[in-house]
Design an enzyme around this catalytic site. Structure first.
Site, short mmCIF file in Angstrom:
data_model
loop_
_atom_site.label_atom_id
_atom_site.label_comp_id
_atom_site.label_asym_id
_atom_site.label_seq_id
_atom_site.Cartn_x
_atom_site.Cartn_y
_atom_site.Cartn_z
N GLU A 158 -10.55 -1.28 3.46
CA GLU A 158 -9.04 -1.04 3.86
C GLU A 158 -9.13 0.27 3.13
OE1 GLU A 158 -6.44 -4.65 4.82
OE2 GLU A 158 -6.65 -4.33 2.66
N ASP A 217 0.79 -1.23 0.05
CA ASP A 217 -0.07 0.01 0.05
C ASP A 217 0.89 1.18 0.01
OD1 ASP A 217 -1.77 -2.17 0.61
OD2 ASP A 217 -2.53 -1.13 2.48
#
Length: 502
Positions: free
Chosen positions: A209, A27
């Protein structure tokens, strides 16, 4: 482009996309533009090229094209892994972390507490600060600053809200397993009060998320602002695996209200294609936007991989690239509010004009036409098609004879397709070989595609960025052919230009 130099064993090292020198990344975190520099922090395993030992890696760029890798910024330790989060410039030193006239950068990240720590099994939000522009960081002594006692509370994105309700910091984070975005407010980044929650809604086929929340003008009108809430989920994407969705609505400083919710509560599997997706490909996940981008531009980067096969992709010594940076805008289309996306940065200036290729208007009839002079491994392709009687027409990229990655359109189905079944190495994971689709409609009778091809990826921007598809591919280094094709009838290539980067 990365600062790392490709080696013989590094066939798939991207030329246009950021990848770490010799480690794993996932990420993007803490995206911020500060003092003329774009900072890309990201989930990093400093000790290997598979997921683990989560820390924040760091790279910088002045143009969103070429990136310089720096040492690990915020490292895991015996107490915690450093999960995803964001960075703000605390210009008024509300946190008190500043020193004299130096205002701090403050990172808000998820502490994933390890066995044996005081908060074992908990995910909570913590702070670190930097007084040198983001290159060295000090963890706050009183971490965590926000603890719900939850094992799935993570990924804080913090913004500065200035509106009718006042001026303060707002955090959007997730209770991942509950498909819920939770919003908090703070005056000092240390003490947080719950504002509201959003969800479940639309896609809930996997944990939520990496949320983001930001305003955008509608059709470029600064007097008509809407708020966009993005939420990534894994799995549950439109073509399986990881993906990101978005909602458009209003935010009054306390509550986000969506005007684009299709399914309230858990998703209806039959309506998956009706939801609004950041990208329809398999490999665009954890997308978040930069804070403080110049001229109020909304710039976004995503991890270019998919949790279904992320640890198995055949790259070495690094594993996983980032997407290109994209500028996103909000437009009215057929009465609906939709995001449009375009690559950010002056890519035209990076191409070699001596190696460019153009094709005069050509009609293809149930054939595949290899184009002499169009071969390459790193390219930007601009093409416009007018459909005829063909059932399918499009491009074959990184080809070996008639085999390669197909980017095509099926007008009767209203589908944009990326077929990577013959794209090169596909057998490293059972779910990688795929045919993936996105909805597309003709505009004034034609279809326009811009395609960025890199050493291990294809990013497709269709109809001016109304739909995008991002896919990893792993072709042989000898697979460089380029072709156009049509099946079941005719199609016309009105315009084709290829810029070569390598």
């Amino acid at each position: 482009m990365t600062a790392a130099t490709a080696t013989t064993a590094d066939t798939f090292r991207p030329a246009l996309h950021y990848s770490a020198r010799n480690t794993w990344l996932n990420d993007p975190n803490g995206l911020i533009h500060h003092e003329g520099v774009y900072h890309l922090f990201y989930q990093s395993n400093p000790l290997g090229n598979v997921w683990g030992n989560m820390s924040w890696g760091h790279a910088t760029s002045t143009d969103l094209l070429t990136w310089i890798e720096h040492p690990v910024a915020i490292a895991c330790d015996d107490n915690e892994d450093i999960f995803s989060g964001s960075i703000v410039f605390d210009r008024h030193n509300t946190s008190g972390f500043g020193a004299g006239s130096v205002a701090p950068l403050v990172a808000i990240y998820t502490s994933a507490f390890k066995p044996g720590s005081a908060h074992e099994g908990i995910q909570a939000q913590s702070l670190a600060y930097s007084l040198d522009g983001g290159y060295t960081w000090t963890k706050h002594a009183a971490n965590p600053v926000l603890n719900r006692g939850s094992a799935e509370f993570r990924d804080p994105k913090v913004i500065r809200y200035d509106g009718d309700a006042g001026s303060y910091w707002v955090m959007v984070a997730v209770e991942a397993a509950d498909f819920q975005v939770v919003l908090y407010k703070s005056e000092d980044l240390k003490n947080w009060d719950l504002l509201s929650s959003f969800g479940p809604a639309n896609a809930t086929g996997g944990v939520w998320e990496c949320p983001d929340l930001f305003p955008l003008p509608v059709d470029g009108d600064p007097d008509n602002l809407k708020w966009v809430l993005t939420v990534n989920l894994n799995p549950g994407g439109p073509n399986n695996g990881s993906a990101g969705q978005y909602f458009v609505g209003d935010f009054d400083g306390k509550t986000f209200t969506s005007a684009t919710t299709v399914t309230q509560g858990l998703q209806d599997p039959a309506r998956l294609a009706e939801y609004q997706w950041l990208d329809w490909g398999r490999d665009y996940y954890a997308a978040v936007s930069f804070s403080d981008a110049p001229d109020n531009r909304r710039l976004m980067i995503a991890w270019m991989n998919n949790w279904e096969y992320a640890n198995q992709i055949p790259t070495s010594p690094w594993r996983s690239p980032m997407s290109l940076a994209r500028e996103i805008s909000l437009h009215t289309s057929d009465g609906n509010l939709r995001l449009m996306q375009q690559p950010a940065g002056d890519w035209a200036a990076q191409a070699d004009p001596a190696k460019s290729f153009s094709l005069p208007e050509t009609t293809i009839s149930s054939a595949t036409q290899l184009l002499d002079g169009a071969a390459g491994t790193v390219q930007r392709i601009d093409v416009t098609f007018t459909p005829g009687s063909a059932e399918e027409f499009g491009l074959i990229l990184r080809g070996d004879g008639l085999h390669g990655t197909r980017v095509s359109i099926r007008p009767a189905e209203g589908s944009l397709i990326v077929d990577r079944r013959e794209s090169g190495q596909t057998d490293f994971h059972e779910s990688f070989s795929s045919i993936d689709t996105a909805p597309i409609q003709a505009m004034e009778g034609s279809y326009q595609l811009t395609v960025y091809v890199d050493s291990c990826s294809v990013e497709v921007f269709a109809q001016g960025g109304q739909a995008t598809m991002t896919q990893l591919i792993f072709p042989a280094d000898t697979s460089t052919n380029f072709a156009v094709y049509a099946t079941g009838g005719t199609a016309t290539v009105n315009h084709l230009h290829i810029a070569q980067f390598a």
